[in-house]
Design a protein around this motif. Structure first.
Motif, PDB file in Angstrom:
ATOM      1  N   PRO A 108       0.831  -1.210   0.000  1.00 43.69           N
ATOM      2  CA  PRO A 108       0.000   0.000   0.000  1.00 43.69           C
ATOM      3  C   PRO A 108       0.863   1.257   0.000  1.00 43.69           C
ATOM      4  CG  PRO A 108      -0.782  -1.577   1.638  1.00 43.69           C
ATOM      5  CD  PRO A 108       0.543  -2.076   1.161  1.00 43.69           C
ATOM      6  N   ALA A 109       0.556   2.196  -0.868  1.00 42.74           N
ATOM      7  CA  ALA A 109       1.313   3.445  -0.952  1.00 42.74           C
ATOM      8  C   ALA A 109       0.374   4.551  -1.425  1.00 42.74           C
ATOM      9  CB  ALA A 109       2.488   3.306  -1.908  1.00 42.74           C
ATOM     10  N   PHE A 110       0.593   5.746  -0.906  1.00 41.55           N
ATOM     11  CA  PHE A 110      -0.187   6.900  -1.352  1.00 41.55           C
ATOM     12  C   PHE A 110       0.678   8.144  -1.276  1.00 41.55           C
ATOM     13  CE2 PHE A 110      -1.339   6.301   3.165  1.00 41.55           C
ATOM     14  CZ  PHE A 110      -0.922   7.508   3.699  1.00 41.55           C
ATOM     15  N   ILE A 111       0.212   9.207  -1.901  1.00 38.32           N
ATOM     16  CA  ILE A 111       0.885  10.507  -1.893  1.00 38.32           C
ATOM     17  C   ILE A 111      -0.022  11.486  -1.173  1.00 38.32           C
ATOM     18  CG2 ILE A 111       1.758  12.408  -3.302  1.00 38.32           C
ATOM     19  CD1 ILE A 111       2.344  10.356  -5.498  1.00 38.32           C
ATOM     20  N   LYS A 112       0.551  12.240  -0.226  1.00 35.79           N
ATOM     21  CA  LYS A 112      -0.220  13.209   0.527  1.00 35.79           C
ATOM     22  C   LYS A 112       0.410  14.585   0.413  1.00 35.79           C
ATOM     23  CE  LYS A 112       2.159  12.149   4.911  1.00 35.79           C
ATOM     24  NZ  LYS A 112       2.946  13.373   4.996  1.00 35.79           N
ATOM     25  N   THR A 113      -0.405  15.600   0.654  1.00 34.43           N
ATOM     26  CA  THR A 113       0.078  16.974   0.632  1.00 34.43           C
ATOM     27  C   THR A 113       0.661  17.318   1.993  1.00 34.43           C
ATOM     28  OG1 THR A 113      -1.996  17.935   1.422  1.00 34.43           O
ATOM     29  CG2 THR A 113      -1.809  17.549  -0.949  1.00 34.43           C
ATOM     30  N   ALA A 114       1.135  18.559   2.113  1.00 29.01           N
ATOM     31  CA  ALA A 114       1.677  19.013   3.397  1.00 29.01           C
ATOM     32  C   ALA A 114       0.597  19.061   4.470  1.00 29.01           C
ATOM     33  CB  ALA A 114       2.325  20.393   3.245  1.00 29.01           C
ATOM     34  N   ALA A 115      -0.669  19.159   4.047  1.00 30.94           N
ATOM     35  CA  ALA A 115      -1.784  19.142   4.999  1.00 30.94           C
ATOM     36  C   ALA A 115      -2.325  17.728   5.189  1.00 30.94           C
ATOM     37  CB  ALA A 115      -2.902  20.063   4.529  1.00 30.94           C
ATOM     38  N   TRP A 116      -1.628  16.748   4.647  1.00 29.22           N
ATOM     39  CA  TRP A 116      -1.955  15.325   4.787  1.00 29.22           C
ATOM     40  C   TRP A 116      -3.246  14.944   4.074  1.00 29.22           C
ATOM     41  CZ3 TRP A 116      -0.143  12.350   9.703  1.00 29.22           C
ATOM     42  CH2 TRP A 116       1.223  12.582   9.893  1.00 29.22           C
ATOM     43  N   ASP A 117      -3.599  15.682   3.035  1.00 33.82           N
ATOM     44  CA  ASP A 117      -4.676  15.252   2.156  1.00 33.82           C
ATOM     45  C   ASP A 117      -4.113  14.235   1.170  1.00 33.82           C
ATOM     46  OD1 ASP A 117      -6.650  16.949   3.226  1.00 33.82           O
ATOM     47  OD2 ASP A 117      -5.867  18.636   2.056  1.00 33.82           O
ATOM     48  N   ILE A 118      -4.800  13.131   1.007  1.00 36.56           N
ATOM     49  CA  ILE A 118      -4.344  12.070   0.118  1.00 36.56           C
ATOM     50  C   ILE A 118      -4.787  12.405  -1.301  1.00 36.56           C
ATOM     51  CG2 ILE A 118      -4.504   9.612  -0.419  1.00 36.56           C
ATOM     52  CD1 ILE A 118      -5.074   9.156   2.579  1.00 36.56           C
ATOM     53  N   SER A 176       1.814  14.075  16.380  1.00 37.89           N
ATOM     54  CA  SER A 176       3.062  14.777  16.670  1.00 37.89           C
ATOM     55  C   SER A 176       3.839  15.070  15.388  1.00 37.89           C
ATOM     56  CB  SER A 176       3.921  13.957  17.642  1.00 37.89           C
ATOM     57  OG  SER A 176       4.260  12.697  17.089  1.00 37.89           O
ATOM     58  N   THR A 177       3.818  14.139  14.434  1.00 36.91           N
ATOM     59  CA  THR A 177       4.503  14.355  13.161  1.00 36.91           C
ATOM     60  C   THR A 177       3.794  15.427  12.341  1.00 36.91           C
ATOM     61  OG1 THR A 177       5.192  12.018  13.136  1.00 36.91           O
ATOM     62  CG2 THR A 177       5.330  13.231  11.068  1.00 36.91           C
ATOM     63  N   GLU A 202       5.353  18.986  10.911  1.00 35.26           N
ATOM     64  CA  GLU A 202       5.393  19.271   9.480  1.00 35.26           C
ATOM     65  C   GLU A 202       4.556  20.505   9.139  1.00 35.26           C
ATOM     66  OE1 GLU A 202       4.285  15.839   7.244  1.00 35.26           O
ATOM     67  OE2 GLU A 202       5.990  14.639   7.924  1.00 35.26           O
ATOM     68  N   LEU A 203       3.408  20.638   9.785  1.00 33.87           N
ATOM     69  CA  LEU A 203       2.540  21.769   9.489  1.00 33.87           C
ATOM     70  C   LEU A 203       3.182  23.088   9.892  1.00 33.87           C
ATOM     71  CD1 LEU A 203      -0.410  22.334   8.447  1.00 33.87           C
ATOM     72  CD2 LEU A 203      -1.024  22.549  10.847  1.00 33.87           C
ATOM     73  N   THR A 204       3.840  23.099  11.048  1.00 36.26           N
ATOM     74  CA  THR A 204       4.452  24.331  11.532  1.00 36.26           C
ATOM     75  C   THR A 204       5.618  24.752  10.650  1.00 36.26           C
ATOM     76  OG1 THR A 204       3.868  23.623  13.769  1.00 36.26           O
ATOM     77  CG2 THR A 204       5.400  25.460  13.575  1.00 36.26           C
ATOM     78  N   ARG A 205       6.269  23.796   9.984  1.00 31.51           N
ATOM     79  CA  ARG A 205       7.405  24.123   9.123  1.00 31.51           C
ATOM     80  C   ARG A 205       7.011  25.085   8.014  1.00 31.51           C
ATOM     81  NH1 ARG A 205       9.960  18.031   8.557  1.00 31.51           N
ATOM     82  NH2 ARG A 205      11.303  18.123  10.395  1.00 31.51           N
TER      83      ARG A 205
END
Length: 238
Positions: free
Chosen positions: A124-134, A184-185, A189-192
């Motif tokens: 299983p693999a997917f690509i997500k954005t910086a906001a974790w939208d798949i 936590s991750t 990532e969001l704050t970056r």
């Protein structure tokens, strides 16, 4: 006085202060304390700043602190590398646009990345954005993780699925640990790239207290995911 609403830096500093053990920090165990952790004046003393200044920092009053003073506060609070980065991001901000390479829509995923996904027929693999939208996934992810094709685009988010889809608790053997790591991750990532408003929309634990996730979302933990094994019980789909 607690940090004001919207004062992310103050809330983070307070959470790190309250987690410290006074005895481990070389302070007397005989002193009666009404709250956990260190007092503000104790952190200020360790950081070699005034109590008034540190109090104003936690409460979100005053200007942005200098990097030198922030390093002293980080040392006083025994922050690790990820926590330091998070604190500096909260204090000084980052650009408000997502980092390069984070597609905002499925249509923006390049054919090359789609070939990479399809190159893992049994993983299983997917690509997500910086906001974790798949935004893209392979067949294995759709069969084992979630049927992303049947979801509305707004619901196709890693955190929403993790917290709000009951199937995720069945799939992941150690769901609570994985949920804590995910939050936590995501926070780090969001704050970056400075997206607190978008992140607030992706915190289902805070919006759905019936799931008992306030302690996970409100823990203020931040750490990179790194490499790890994830124990799961996937359905028999092959």
């Amino acid at each position: 006085m607690a940090p004001s609403p919207g004062n992310s830096l103050g809330a983070f500093l307070r959470s790190r202060r309250e987690r410290l053990d006074p005895v481990d920090s070389g302070l007397s165990s005989l002193t009666r304390r009404r709250t956990p952790g260190l007092r503000r004046e104790e952190v200020a003393q360790r950081a070699e700043v005034s109590v008034e200044w540190y109090t104003r920092l936690e409460q979100g009053r005053g200007g942005a602190p200098s990097e030198r003073v922030l390093r002293s506060v980080a040392d006083a609070l025994l922050l690790n590398r990820a926590e330091r980065e998070h604190m500096f991001s909260l204090a000084h901000g980052r650009r408000s646009d997502p980092p390069r390479g984070s597609a905002a829509h499925e249509s923006e995923v390049s054919p090359r990345l789609r070939r990479v996904l399809d190159g893992f027929p049994y993983a299983p693999a997917f690509i997500k954005t910086a906001a974790w939208d798949i935004v893209a996934w392979n067949r294995a992810a759709r069969l084992v993780l979630s049927d992303y094709e049947t979801m509305d685009a707004g619901d196709r988010n890693v955190l929403k699925i993790l917290f709000l889809d009951p199937a995720s608790r069945t799939l992941l053997r150690h769901w609570e640990r994985e949920a804590g790591l995910a939050v936590s991750t995501f926070r780090l990532e969001l704050t970056r790239w400075g997206g607190p408003r978008r992140g607030a929309q992706s915190r289902p634990g805070a919006a759905h207290p019936q799931y008992g996730l306030r302690q996970i979302v409100g823990s203020q933990q931040c750490r990179p995911a790194g490499r790890r094994r994830q124990a799961s019980d996937p359905p028999d789909v092959w």
